[in-house]
Design a protein around this motif. Structure first.
Motif, PDB file in Angstrom:
ATOM      1  N   UNK A 120       0.841  -1.187   0.000  1.00  0.00           N
ATOM      2  CA  UNK A 120       0.000   0.000   0.000  1.00  0.00           C
ATOM      3  C   UNK A 120       0.882   1.245   0.000  1.00  0.00           C
ATOM      4  N   UNK A 121       0.382   2.304  -0.637  1.00  0.00           N
ATOM      5  CA  UNK A 121       1.088   3.580  -0.665  1.00  0.00           C
ATOM      6  C   UNK A 121       0.097   4.681  -0.307  1.00  0.00           C
ATOM      7  N   UNK A 122       0.416   5.463   0.735  1.00  0.00           N
ATOM      8  CA  UNK A 122      -0.390   6.625   1.104  1.00  0.00           C
ATOM      9  C   UNK A 122       0.217   7.847   0.429  1.00  0.00           C
ATOM     10  N   UNK A 123      -0.473   8.416  -0.564  1.00  0.00           N
ATOM     11  CA  UNK A 123       0.124   9.503  -1.347  1.00  0.00           C
ATOM     12  C   UNK A 123       0.022  10.854  -0.637  1.00  0.00           C
ATOM     13  N   UNK A 124       0.706  11.808  -1.186  1.00  0.00           N
ATOM     14  CA  UNK A 124       0.582  13.189  -0.721  1.00  0.00           C
ATOM     15  C   UNK A 124      -0.857  13.657  -0.936  1.00  0.00           C
ATOM     16  N   UNK A 125      -1.504  14.128   0.124  1.00  0.00           N
ATOM     17  CA  UNK A 125      -2.873  14.641   0.018  1.00  0.00           C
ATOM     18  C   UNK A 125      -3.148  15.519   1.229  1.00  0.00           C
ATOM     19  N   UNK A 126      -3.821  16.639   0.986  1.00  0.00           N
ATOM     20  CA  UNK A 126      -4.025  17.638   2.030  1.00  0.00           C
ATOM     21  C   UNK A 126      -4.891  17.125   3.174  1.00  0.00           C
ATOM     22  N   UNK A 127      -5.839  16.241   2.879  1.00  0.00           N
ATOM     23  CA  UNK A 127      -6.803  15.829   3.903  1.00  0.00           C
ATOM     24  C   UNK A 127      -6.382  14.586   4.678  1.00  0.00           C
ATOM     25  N   UNK A 128      -5.121  14.143   4.505  1.00  0.00           N
ATOM     26  CA  UNK A 128      -4.673  12.958   5.248  1.00  0.00           C
ATOM     27  C   UNK A 128      -3.152  12.951   5.304  1.00  0.00           C
ATOM     28  N   UNK A 129      -2.608  13.857   6.113  1.00  0.00           N
ATOM     29  CA  UNK A 129      -1.161  14.016   6.180  1.00  0.00           C
ATOM     30  C   UNK A 129      -0.553  13.393   7.435  1.00  0.00           C
ATOM     31  N   UNK A 130      -1.389  13.132   8.424  1.00  0.00           N
ATOM     32  CA  UNK A 130      -0.937  12.481   9.645  1.00  0.00           C
ATOM     33  C   UNK A 130      -1.938  11.395  10.013  1.00  0.00           C
ATOM     34  N   UNK A 131      -1.445  10.252  10.463  1.00  0.00           N
ATOM     35  CA  UNK A 131      -2.358   9.178  10.830  1.00  0.00           C
ATOM     36  C   UNK A 131      -1.632   8.154  11.682  1.00  0.00           C
ATOM     37  N   UNK A 132      -2.410   7.339  12.367  1.00  0.00           N
ATOM     38  CA  UNK A 132      -1.889   6.219  13.135  1.00  0.00           C
ATOM     39  C   UNK A 132      -2.671   4.976  12.717  1.00  0.00           C
ATOM     40  N   UNK A 133      -1.972   4.038  12.081  1.00  0.00           N
ATOM     41  CA  UNK A 133      -2.612   2.784  11.673  1.00  0.00           C
ATOM     42  C   UNK A 133      -2.794   1.923  12.918  1.00  0.00           C
ATOM     43  N   UNK A 134      -4.040   1.602  13.231  1.00  0.00           N
ATOM     44  CA  UNK A 134      -4.333   0.733  14.366  1.00  0.00           C
ATOM     45  C   UNK A 134      -4.335  -0.736  13.957  1.00  0.00           C
ATOM     46  N   UNK A 135      -4.721  -1.004  12.710  1.00  0.00           N
ATOM     47  CA  UNK A 135      -4.761  -2.383  12.217  1.00  0.00           C
ATOM     48  C   UNK A 135      -4.708  -2.374  10.702  1.00  0.00           C
ATOM     49  N   UNK A 136      -3.991  -3.335  10.147  1.00  0.00           N
ATOM     50  CA  UNK A 136      -3.997  -3.562   8.700  1.00  0.00           C
ATOM     51  C   UNK A 136      -4.910  -4.746   8.418  1.00  0.00           C
ATOM     52  N   UNK A 137      -5.892  -4.542   7.566  1.00  0.00           N
ATOM     53  CA  UNK A 137      -6.910  -5.571   7.311  1.00  0.00           C
ATOM     54  C   UNK A 137      -6.687  -6.280   5.987  1.00  0.00           C
ATOM     55  N   UNK A 138      -5.465  -6.759   5.780  1.00  0.00           N
ATOM     56  CA  UNK A 138      -5.167  -7.553   4.595  1.00  0.00           C
ATOM     57  C   UNK A 138      -5.552  -9.000   4.854  1.00  0.00           C
ATOM     58  N   UNK A 139      -6.321  -9.572   3.948  1.00  0.00           N
ATOM     59  CA  UNK A 139      -6.731 -10.961   4.068  1.00  0.00           C
ATOM     60  C   UNK A 139      -5.931 -11.853   3.117  1.00  0.00           C
ATOM     61  N   UNK A 140      -5.781 -13.089   3.518  1.00  0.00           N
ATOM     62  CA  UNK A 140      -5.220 -14.138   2.673  1.00  0.00           C
ATOM     63  C   UNK A 140      -6.256 -15.263   2.687  1.00  0.00           C
ATOM     64  N   UNK A 141      -7.187 -15.174   1.747  1.00  0.00           N
ATOM     65  CA  UNK A 141      -8.316 -16.112   1.711  1.00  0.00           C
ATOM     66  C   UNK A 141      -7.947 -17.261   0.768  1.00  0.00           C
ATOM     67  N   UNK A 142      -7.415 -18.326   1.351  1.00  0.00           N
ATOM     68  CA  UNK A 142      -6.940 -19.444   0.548  1.00  0.00           C
ATOM     69  C   UNK A 142      -8.104 -20.214  -0.073  1.00  0.00           C
ATOM     70  N   UNK A 143      -7.820 -20.802  -1.226  1.00  0.00           N
ATOM     71  CA  UNK A 143      -8.868 -21.504  -1.979  1.00  0.00           C
ATOM     72  C   UNK A 143      -9.072 -22.936  -1.507  1.00  0.00           C
TER      73      UNK A 143
END
Length: 649
Positions: A120-143
């Motif tokens: 993931x890449x968080x780009x330069x943008x005026x409305x989201x310049x500072x943040x704290x990620x509490x959780x990453x919700x990436x799934x690995x849904x195996x078949x």
């Protein structure tokens, strides 16, 4: 090329065997990865939750996509191969929320012939310049509910199925999708971020579980608050947008051996070497000094010269009790203190003649590495500590009991390794840290533990599981022993392990002492074996059962075969040798009629002339091994030694 307002996009590897598909389903980003027309994961969700901000998991639309193709090579400073090809096709997807605050998020996907990766890449943008990620919700849904093997950051590795992994499982894991398709799933380029583990969900799904929140801009580690160079130099982008997460990576193979042969994919996902001069970085074999005495240090130096070891290592206690944070690792105490060793508390007398011991090692061409606990590394000024070591003639530092996982400690450790490089010190990190390829960027970071090595008394089955899980992501300091009678493996297994397990600082004789040496010829294999390689092949591979790894250094090949508690009969085709050339094969194996329950198991040594048309036999007794050195044969060698086939093999 680019397209607007699409709902789906995909990218395939250069040879078309690997495909990554992405789409937005009811506003939720989802991805899937397939290999050779077999879906491995599909419909897997993506996104984040934040502290004091709305989640970024749904309500998205695709506003743009772009593609790129890259094909380049780079040379390793030290590695399992001399040159690495970095060849992939890339898809970049730009997402935007359909409702306020209409934040943007980019996802980069790469498809390699060897696997796939995304970040993931968080780009330069005026409305989201500072943040704290509490959780990453990436799934690995195996078949499917595939067989899965795992390791445990130094705990016992094991085997399960995807649906039963549960809890928090260390990365990487290795899964068997079908008889001719294996996948190792892990993390690459874990910098300025918190470590990912896998958390079991319902069905055949795993999700990312971070070892703590992630701050942007990052906060300085607590012990570096007063330093003004934390986010400078190679780290000057850490507090600037765009902010990039680590890669989530899949390595594919037709058998488990392919995963080990293709582990360079993890390196390819990391930044190139940041050091202008790497000539001072010297890999080598190491033995530790535990008596903390001048006599012991000099005996070990003499043994290192005799046995072709490049370093001696002063272990815990040389600067006093390691658990006392106030101890100064730039002072050399004289006195007694209580130290825990081999299961007993004992009184140790610390020599204050370290300078004499270092000088003796240097006079004999042997390097010196010192152990320093994380407590002192964190409490002391690293410039002062490392400049002192440089002045003393020390060549490297082993970081002990490091904190591993949270973003703060990731950044602290990378800063410490960078600082070590400024003073031309190589680094070995011990305990729970597992590599993600950062040693490409700072190649003085030669090795790391993150494994249940001989310190943890692993069974052969565990070593043979670790080889195809933990070792897929980088160097592994296994701390091999030879004489210790508490191991459940034979001498030949230990000899071969130094080939199978890659570590540019290869610690040997871990629980041994020079006084135990009785002139055993078998140890000449460790005398000769290199620690870095120009080429690596995996000839035989079954996770937890057996393995044969062949590695080339210059004109010589070294082969290590390992067996579990059942023993194995393996064939080793020598088709990796140069056609038309004769080689001397020196074969070290356990005595065929030996009882592996009776220590020690004798090592039998035979020599033959071979070429690329021969196939060696490895008849491994339970918990046994076979080590082979293959060197170009002279005319005298051809006359002296029997041909392998003619010897009735």
């Amino acid at each position: 090329m680019s397209s607007s307002l699409a709902r789906a996009a995909q990218v395939s590897s250069p040879d078309g065997s690997v495909r990554v598909e992405f789409s937005v389903e009811d506003g939720r980003p989802v991805y899937g990865v397939s290999c050779r027309e077999t879906a491995v994961v599909e419909d897997s969700g993506m996104g984040f939750r934040f502290r004091d901000a709305l989640p970024m998991r749904d309500g998205f639309e695709i506003v743009d996509t772009s593609t790129d193709s890259v094909d380049r090579t780079w040379d390793t400073v030290c590695g399992e191969r001399d040159t690495v090809r970095d060849h992939y096709n890339q898809l970049t997807v730009e997402l935007r929320e359909t409702k306020k605050p209409r934040r943007r998020l980019l996802i980069e996907f790469r498809a390699y012939d060897e696997g796939a990766a995304f970040r993931y890449v968080f780009p330069e943008q005026e409305n989201f310049r500072k943040f704290v990620i509490a959780a990453e919700d990436t799934e690995f849904r195996f078949t499917g509910d595939y067989t899965a093997w795992y390791h445990a950051h130094g705990g016992p590795p094991g085997r399960s199925t995807v649906s039963k992994l549960g809890g928090r499982v260390a990365r990487p894991i290795t899964v068997k999708v079908r008889d001719d398709l294996y996948a190792a799933i892990g993390e690459a380029a874990m910098v300025n971020y918190s470590r990912m583990k896998f958390s079991g969900q319902k069905g055949n799904t795993l999700s990312s579980a971070l070892a703590g929140s992630v701050h942007f801009p990052p906060e300085k580690p607590r012990d570096l608050k007063g330093k003004d160079d934390v986010f400078t130099g190679p780290f000057d982008h850490y507090d600037e947008l765009p902010f990039r997460t680590p890669w989530r990576v899949f390595v594919f193979g037709e058998d488990p051996g392919d995963l080990l042969e293709r582990n360079y994919l993890v390196l390819n996902l990391n930044a190139p070497c940041a050091l202008d001069d790497t000539s001072w970085i010297k890999p080598g074999k190491v033995m530790r000094e535990v008596t903390l005495s001048t006599e012991g240090a000099k005996k070990l130096t003499d043994f290192a010269v005799e046995r072709n070891l490049q370093y001696i290592h002063f272990d815990s206690g040389w600067y006093g009790p390691e658990w006392r944070r106030e101890n100064d690792p730039t002072s050399i105490p004289e006195g007694k203190f209580r130290k825990y060793k081999n299961g007993n508390w004992m009184t140790t007398h610390v020599s204050d003649r370290l300078h004499e011991e270092i000088a003796y090692a240097k006079e004999h061409g042997v390097g010196v590495i010192v152990y320093v606990n994380h407590e002192q590394l964190e409490a002391c000024d690293l410039d002062r500590v490392f400049s002192t070591y440089k002045k003393w003639g020390i060549d490297g530092v082993k970081f002990g009991f490091v904190h591993a996982g949270p973003q703060e400690w990731t950044n602290w450790m990378h800063y410490a390794i960078r600082k070590a490089a400024e003073y031309e010190l190589v680094v070995n990190v011990h305990d729970a840290y597992v590599p993600t390829g950062w040693q490409r960027t700072f190649p003085n970071f030669l090795t790391m533990e993150g494994v249940r090595g001989d310190e943890g008394h692993p069974k052969p089955e565990q070593d043979l599981t670790t080889l195809f899980t933990r070792c897929v992501v980088g160097p592994t300091d296994h701390t091999w022993c030879y004489y210790s009678d508490w191991l459940d493996k034979t001498h030949a297994f230990q000899l071969a392990g130094a080939v199978a397990y890659y570590s540019p600082l290869q610690y040997l004789y871990w629980y041994d002492t020079p006084g135990e040496y009785r002139g055993e010829r078998a140890l000449e294999f460790w005398d000769h074996v290199p620690v870095t390689w120009d080429e690596t092949r995996v000839v035989n591979a079954a996770i937890g059962d057996y393995a044969t790894v062949a590695r080339r250094s210059g004109e010589e090949w070294y082969v290590g075969s390992l067996a579990d508690e059942e023993g194995r009969e393996l064939e080793i085709p020598l088709d990796f040798l140069k056609d038309g050339r004769k080689y001397v094969a020196t074969v070290y194996t356990d005595a065929p009629d030996a009882d592996p329950e009776k220590y020690p198991v004798p090592v039998v040594i035979n020599e033959y002339v071979v070429d690329s048309t021969d196939t060696l036999k490895a008849n491994l007794i339970p918990t046994g091994g076979q080590a082979v050195r293959l060197e170009p044969a002279s005319a005298e060698d051809v006359e002296r030694y029997p041909e392998y086939g003619a010897a009735g093999r």
